[in-house]
Design an enzyme around this catalytic site. Structure first.
Site, short mmCIF file in Angstrom:
data_model
loop_
_atom_site.label_atom_id
_atom_site.label_comp_id
_atom_site.label_asym_id
_atom_site.label_seq_id
_atom_site.Cartn_x
_atom_site.Cartn_y
_atom_site.Cartn_z
N TYR A 131 0.86 -1.20 0.00
CA TYR A 131 0.00 0.00 0.00
C TYR A 131 0.90 1.26 0.00
O TYR A 131 0.52 2.32 -0.50
CB TYR A 131 -0.97 -0.03 1.19
CG TYR A 131 -2.21 0.81 0.97
CD1 TYR A 131 -3.04 0.61 -0.12
CD2 TYR A 131 -2.55 1.81 1.88
CE1 TYR A 131 -4.18 1.37 -0.31
CE2 TYR A 131 -3.69 2.58 1.70
CZ TYR A 131 -4.51 2.36 0.60
OH TYR A 131 -5.64 3.13 0.42
N LYS B 135 -3.32 8.13 3.18
CA LYS B 135 -4.57 7.87 3.92
C LYS B 135 -4.43 8.33 5.38
O LYS B 135 -5.40 8.81 5.97
CB LYS B 135 -4.93 6.38 3.87
CG LYS B 135 -5.44 5.89 2.51
CD LYS B 135 -6.72 6.57 2.05
CE LYS B 135 -7.33 5.86 0.85
NZ LYS B 135 -8.39 6.67 0.19
P1 NDP Z 1 -12.34 3.65 -8.48
O1 NDP Z 1 -11.17 3.42 -9.38
O2 NDP Z 1 -13.66 3.19 -8.92
O3 NDP Z 1 -12.43 5.20 -8.08
C1 NDP Z 1 -11.33 6.04 -7.95
C2 NDP Z 1 -11.78 7.40 -8.40
O4 NDP Z 1 -10.77 8.40 -8.17
C3 NDP Z 1 -12.10 7.43 -9.88
O5 NDP Z 1 -13.46 7.78 -10.09
C4 NDP Z 1 -11.18 8.52 -10.41
O6 NDP Z 1 -11.80 9.31 -11.39
C5 NDP Z 1 -10.97 9.36 -9.17
N1 NDP Z 1 -9.86 10.29 -9.36
C6 NDP Z 1 -8.54 10.01 -9.53
N2 NDP Z 1 -7.86 11.14 -9.74
C7 NDP Z 1 -8.75 12.16 -9.70
C8 NDP Z 1 -8.67 13.57 -9.86
N3 NDP Z 1 -7.49 14.19 -10.09
N4 NDP Z 1 -9.80 14.32 -9.76
C9 NDP Z 1 -10.99 13.73 -9.54
N5 NDP Z 1 -11.14 12.39 -9.38
C10 NDP Z 1 -10.03 11.62 -9.47
O7 NDP Z 1 -11.89 2.95 -7.12
P2 NDP Z 1 -12.55 2.79 -5.68
O8 NDP Z 1 -14.01 2.91 -5.74
O9 NDP Z 1 -11.93 1.57 -5.13
O10 NDP Z 1 -11.92 4.03 -4.90
C11 NDP Z 1 -12.69 5.02 -4.23
C12 NDP Z 1 -12.06 5.32 -2.87
O11 NDP Z 1 -12.19 4.17 -2.04
C13 NDP Z 1 -10.59 5.68 -2.89
O12 NDP Z 1 -10.35 6.71 -1.96
C14 NDP Z 1 -9.94 4.40 -2.39
O13 NDP Z 1 -8.69 4.64 -1.80
C15 NDP Z 1 -10.97 3.96 -1.38
N6 NDP Z 1 -10.87 2.57 -0.92
C16 NDP Z 1 -10.93 1.55 -1.83
C17 NDP Z 1 -10.84 0.23 -1.40
C18 NDP Z 1 -10.89 -0.91 -2.36
O14 NDP Z 1 -10.53 -2.03 -1.98
N7 NDP Z 1 -11.32 -0.73 -3.60
C19 NDP Z 1 -10.66 -0.08 0.03
C20 NDP Z 1 -10.66 1.07 0.90
C21 NDP Z 1 -10.74 2.35 0.42
P3 NDP Z 1 -11.66 8.98 -12.96
O15 NDP Z 1 -12.00 7.58 -13.19
O16 NDP Z 1 -12.66 9.92 -13.54
O17 NDP Z 1 -10.24 9.29 -13.27
C1 N5H Z 2 -2.71 -3.23 -0.05
C2 N5H Z 2 -3.43 -3.05 -1.13
C3 N5H Z 2 -2.98 -3.47 -2.48
C4 N5H Z 2 -1.84 -2.62 -3.08
C5 N5H Z 2 -2.15 -1.18 -3.23
C6 N5H Z 2 -3.19 -0.67 -3.92
C7 N5H Z 2 -3.57 0.74 -3.84
C8 N5H Z 2 -4.60 1.24 -4.47
C9 N5H Z 2 -5.07 2.66 -4.33
C10 N5H Z 2 -4.75 3.60 -5.47
C11 N5H Z 2 -5.75 4.74 -5.38
C12 N5H Z 2 -4.84 2.91 -6.82
C13 N5H Z 2 -4.32 3.72 -7.97
O1 N5H Z 2 -4.03 4.90 -7.87
C14 N5H Z 2 -4.24 3.00 -9.29
C15 N5H Z 2 -3.58 3.83 -10.38
O2 N5H Z 2 -2.18 3.87 -10.21
C16 N5H Z 2 -3.84 3.19 -11.77
N1 N5H Z 2 -5.28 3.12 -12.06
C17 N5H Z 2 -5.94 4.11 -12.71
O3 N5H Z 2 -5.41 5.15 -13.08
C18 N5H Z 2 -7.43 3.91 -12.89
C19 N5H Z 2 -7.72 3.91 -14.39
C20 N5H Z 2 -8.17 5.03 -12.15
C21 N5H Z 2 -9.68 4.96 -12.28
O4 N5H Z 2 -7.84 4.86 -10.76
C22 N5H Z 2 -7.74 5.99 -9.99
N2 N5H Z 2 -7.45 5.73 -8.70
O5 N5H Z 2 -7.90 7.10 -10.43
C23 N5H Z 2 -4.74 -2.31 -1.02
C24 N5H Z 2 -5.95 -3.10 -1.40
C25 N5H Z 2 -6.03 -4.39 -0.61
C26 N5H Z 2 -7.22 -2.24 -1.10
C27 N5H Z 2 -7.35 -1.01 -1.98
C28 N5H Z 2 -7.46 -1.23 -3.45
C29 N5H Z 2 -7.37 0.20 -1.38
C30 N5H Z 2 -7.58 1.51 -2.03
O6 N5H Z 2 -7.30 2.53 -1.39
O7 N5H Z 2 -8.11 1.57 -3.15
#
Ligand code: NDP
Ligand code: N5H
Length: 255
Positions: A157, A164
């Site tokens: 992470y 976070k």
């Molecule tokens: P998604 O990929 O569905 O959502 C991430 C969102 O972040 C996307 O909609 C993306 O928008 C948006 N984003 C990134 N950069 C920007 C920016 N510059 N301005 C505006 N929006 C931006 O993933 P999740 O639903 O998993 O993530 C949502 C939240 O939940 C995050 O904070 C994540 O850390 C948290 N979370 C996720 C977990 C998981 O296991 N999935 C666990 C715990 C917390 P776009 O696609 O339009 O670029």
């Molecule tokens: C311990 C873990 C697994 C390893 C770490 C994962 C972290 C994920 C969080 C970030 C936000 C992911 C991320 O930024 C992905 C990008 O580099 C590439 N993806 C993209 O650009 C897509 C297209 C866009 C939509 O994504 C975003 N973010 O804009 C953590 C997991 C067990 C839990 C988890 C996945 C946590 C989390 O915070 O999301």
């Protein structure tokens, strides 16, 4: 079932139907709320609009909002103010870190990657709260999403864990600041959910398996569970709660 009819909420961070923001949107839509959606850039409008049309309610207002751009954030909330006047809450579901910094040695984190992760994943909550505040004229509820990796070291992470931790503390400072205006600020710490952000995490299956085997509830977290936790935080039922982090993670955080 209580209702959120007549209340308006801004949902930030729907990328697709797997997004946690979409789970929140579905729960609020079922409760009768009016919803406004923001997306990162113009190219994301169409997929979000197509999804929003599948909801029960009619939610017409979708706006671009890149949270790294102050003018974008201001313009977005100015427009919301003009179109609806008052809002009752906001779901901040936004995070980003460079893929290459989500594995390997934490000590290799670059300055640029550190700042980018903090800018998008942590500071964005504060700038959004600043612009949402004048619209919350009858009080409000701000909900963000966090993860256990901000409280303790979770493999890979890395920089997101540090971002976070900053987000979690921002929740408390914002709660203290905005409480006098009856605006509450809370976080939901969600268990791992397979979303677009989680894509590319190499050992995600083993993370999910570990939760199934060890979490008190012996199952993984769903988008619906997080959506309903947000529904509670947006409702009158949680009126005494602010500055809190609710873990919606099958109890895994107690281990
Ligand atoms: P998604 O990929 O569905 O959502 C991430 C969102 O972040 C996307 O909609 C993306 O928008 C948006 N984003 C990134 N950069 C920007 C920016 N510059 N301005 C505006 N929006 C931006 O993933 P999740 O639903 O998993 O993530 C949502 C939240 O939940 C995050 O904070 C994540 O850390 C948290 N979370 C996720 C977990 C998981 O296991 N999935 C666990 C715990 C917390 P776009 O696609 O339009 O670029
Ligand atoms: C311990 C873990 C697994 C390893 C770490 C994962 C972290 C994920 C969080 C970030 C936000 C992911 C991320 O930024 C992905 C990008 O580099 C590439 N993806 C993209 O650009 C897509 C297209 C866009 C939509 O994504 C975003 N973010 O804009 C953590 C997991 C067990 C839990 C988890 C996945 C946590 C989390 O915070 O999301």
């Amino acid at each position: 079932m209580f209702t959120l009819e007549g209340k308006t909420f801004v949902i930030m961070g729907v990328a697709n139907k797997r997004s946690i923001a979409w789970g929140i949107a579905q729960s609020l839509d079922k409760a009768g709320a009016n919803l406004i959606f923001t997306y990162a850039g113009q190219r994301f409008e169409k997929p979000v609009r197509d999804l929003v049309e599948t909801l029960e309610g009619k939610h017409d207002l979708l706006l671009p909002c890149d949270v790294t751009n102050d003018e974008d954030v201001k313009a977005c909330f100015d427009e919301i103010g003009k179109r609806v006047g008052k809002i009752d809450g906001l779901a901040h579901c936004i995070a980003f870190a460079k893929t290459e910094e989500l594995s390997g040695n934490f000590s290799d984190t670059s300055r640029e990657g550190f700042l980018l992760a903090h800018n998008i994943s942590s500071f964005s909550l504060t700038v959004v709260a600043k612009h949402a505040k004048p619209l919350m004229t009858e009080g409000g509820s701000i909900v963000t999403l966090t993860y256990l990796g901000g409280e303790r070291v979770v493999p890979n992470y890395n920089i997101m864990g540090v971002a976070k931790a900053s987000l979690d503390m921002s929740v408390r400072y914002l709660a203290n600041d905005l409480g006098q205006h009856n605006i509450r600020v809370n976080a939901i710490s969600a268990g791992p959910i397979r979303t677009l952000s989680a894509k590319g995490v190499s050992d995600f299956n083993s993370v999910l398996k570990e939760i199934e085997e060890r979490a008190p509830l012996r199952r993984n977290t769903t988008q619906e569970e997080v959506g309903d936790t947000a529904l509670f935080l947006f409702s009158h039922l949680s009126r005494g709660i602010t500055g809190e982090t609710i873990h919606c993670d099958s109890g895994y955080h107690i281990l």
